[in-house]
Scaffold this motif. Sequence first.
Motif, short mmCIF file in Angstrom:
data_model
loop_
_atom_site.label_atom_id
_atom_site.label_comp_id
_atom_site.label_asym_id
_atom_site.label_seq_id
_atom_site.Cartn_x
_atom_site.Cartn_y
_atom_site.Cartn_z
N ASN A 143 -60.06 6.57 17.90
CA ASN A 143 -58.68 6.95 18.40
C ASN A 143 -58.72 8.08 19.36
OD1 ASN A 143 -56.76 4.80 17.18
ND2 ASN A 143 -58.18 5.61 15.34
N THR A 188 -55.94 10.52 21.62
CA THR A 188 -54.53 10.70 22.23
C THR A 188 -54.52 12.11 22.78
OG1 THR A 188 -53.58 9.77 19.95
CG2 THR A 188 -52.12 11.30 21.18
N SER A 209 -47.14 12.65 24.19
CA SER A 209 -48.46 12.12 23.73
C SER A 209 -48.89 10.57 24.18
CB SER A 209 -48.44 12.04 22.20
OG SER A 209 -48.48 13.31 21.59
N THR A 210 -50.12 10.46 24.73
CA THR A 210 -50.40 9.17 25.07
C THR A 210 -51.55 8.69 24.32
OG1 THR A 210 -49.82 10.08 27.32
CG2 THR A 210 -50.92 7.91 27.32
N ASN A 211 -51.45 7.61 23.94
CA ASN A 211 -52.77 7.01 23.15
C ASN A 211 -53.61 6.27 24.06
OD1 ASN A 211 -51.78 7.66 20.57
ND2 ASN A 211 -50.40 5.82 20.25
N LEU A 261 -56.90 5.68 23.41
CA LEU A 261 -57.96 4.56 22.91
C LEU A 261 -57.21 4.47 21.50
CD1 LEU A 261 -61.42 6.24 23.72
CD2 LEU A 261 -60.31 4.26 24.80
N GLU A 262 -57.18 3.12 21.12
CA GLU A 262 -56.65 2.55 19.76
C GLU A 262 -57.74 1.85 18.91
OE1 GLU A 262 -52.18 2.64 19.73
OE2 GLU A 262 -52.88 0.64 19.11
N ASN A 263 -58.28 2.50 18.04
CA ASN A 263 -59.08 1.71 16.86
C ASN A 263 -60.07 0.93 17.70
OD1 ASN A 263 -59.55 1.75 14.30
ND2 ASN A 263 -58.19 -0.09 14.09
N THR A 320 -59.87 11.87 18.69
CA THR A 320 -58.88 12.34 17.68
C THR A 320 -59.04 11.84 16.12
OG1 THR A 320 -57.21 11.76 19.53
CG2 THR A 320 -56.51 12.14 17.32
N SER A 321 -59.64 10.53 16.29
CA SER A 321 -60.46 10.23 15.02
C SER A 321 -61.48 9.07 15.08
CB SER A 321 -59.36 9.65 14.03
OG SER A 321 -58.73 8.53 14.44
#
Length: 159
Positions: free
Chosen positions: A23, A25, A32-34, A36-38, A73-74
């Motif tokens: 992830n 952000t 905040s802009t996500n 990359l997500e998972n 971020t993670s």
Amino acid sequence: MLQTAPVNMEKALSTKLRARGINMTFTRDGVSTNVLENVDLEVNEGEFVCLLGPSGCGTSTLLNIAAGFLRPTSGEVTIDGDAVTGPDPRRIFVFQERGVFPWLSVEGNIDFGLFKLPGEERRRRIAHYIKMVGLQGFEKAYPGELSGGMKQRLEVARA
Ligand SMILES: Nc1ncnc2c1ncn2[C@@H]1O[C@H](COP(=O)(O)OP(=O)(O)O)[C@@H](O)[C@H]1O
Ligand SMILES: [Mg+2]
């Protein structure tokens, strides 16, 4: 006739790069802009992978995380099982915007990252990579004296 070298299947199928649950952000001016997500990705030894997407979708961000230039971020990236925590000479990165130093010659640019090696080995490597990218005869030239394509070849040699 097409001939291929025998493939070591065990090596060919071993995972070189593994990204797990990435992830990312970005926060700017409180927004905040996500990006990359998972994201999960596995790249095997010898595999050639192309990441495609519309401009701004996050491909450079993912590559910068895999290279160790950005911390996600993670999530985690491993290469040969080792967690990526920062840049490392075992991974090379050819930059989209030129990464060559305009104040160094062709050989000076290639030499720049070789500071830990003895002089003889540095000279051998400089000659090897100049030959590999076809820049023989331009060893003393500065980037400003090269064409766009030649500069990009120098970028490959530098990387
Ligand atoms: N350091 C940063 N700070 C804030 N936003 C960023 C940063 N880097 C990239 N972004 C934003 O993340 C998104 C993806 O950027 P990027 O990964 O460079 O896209 P591309 O897929 O075109 O390579 C874009 O919306 C970009 O504006
Ligand atoms: Mg990009």
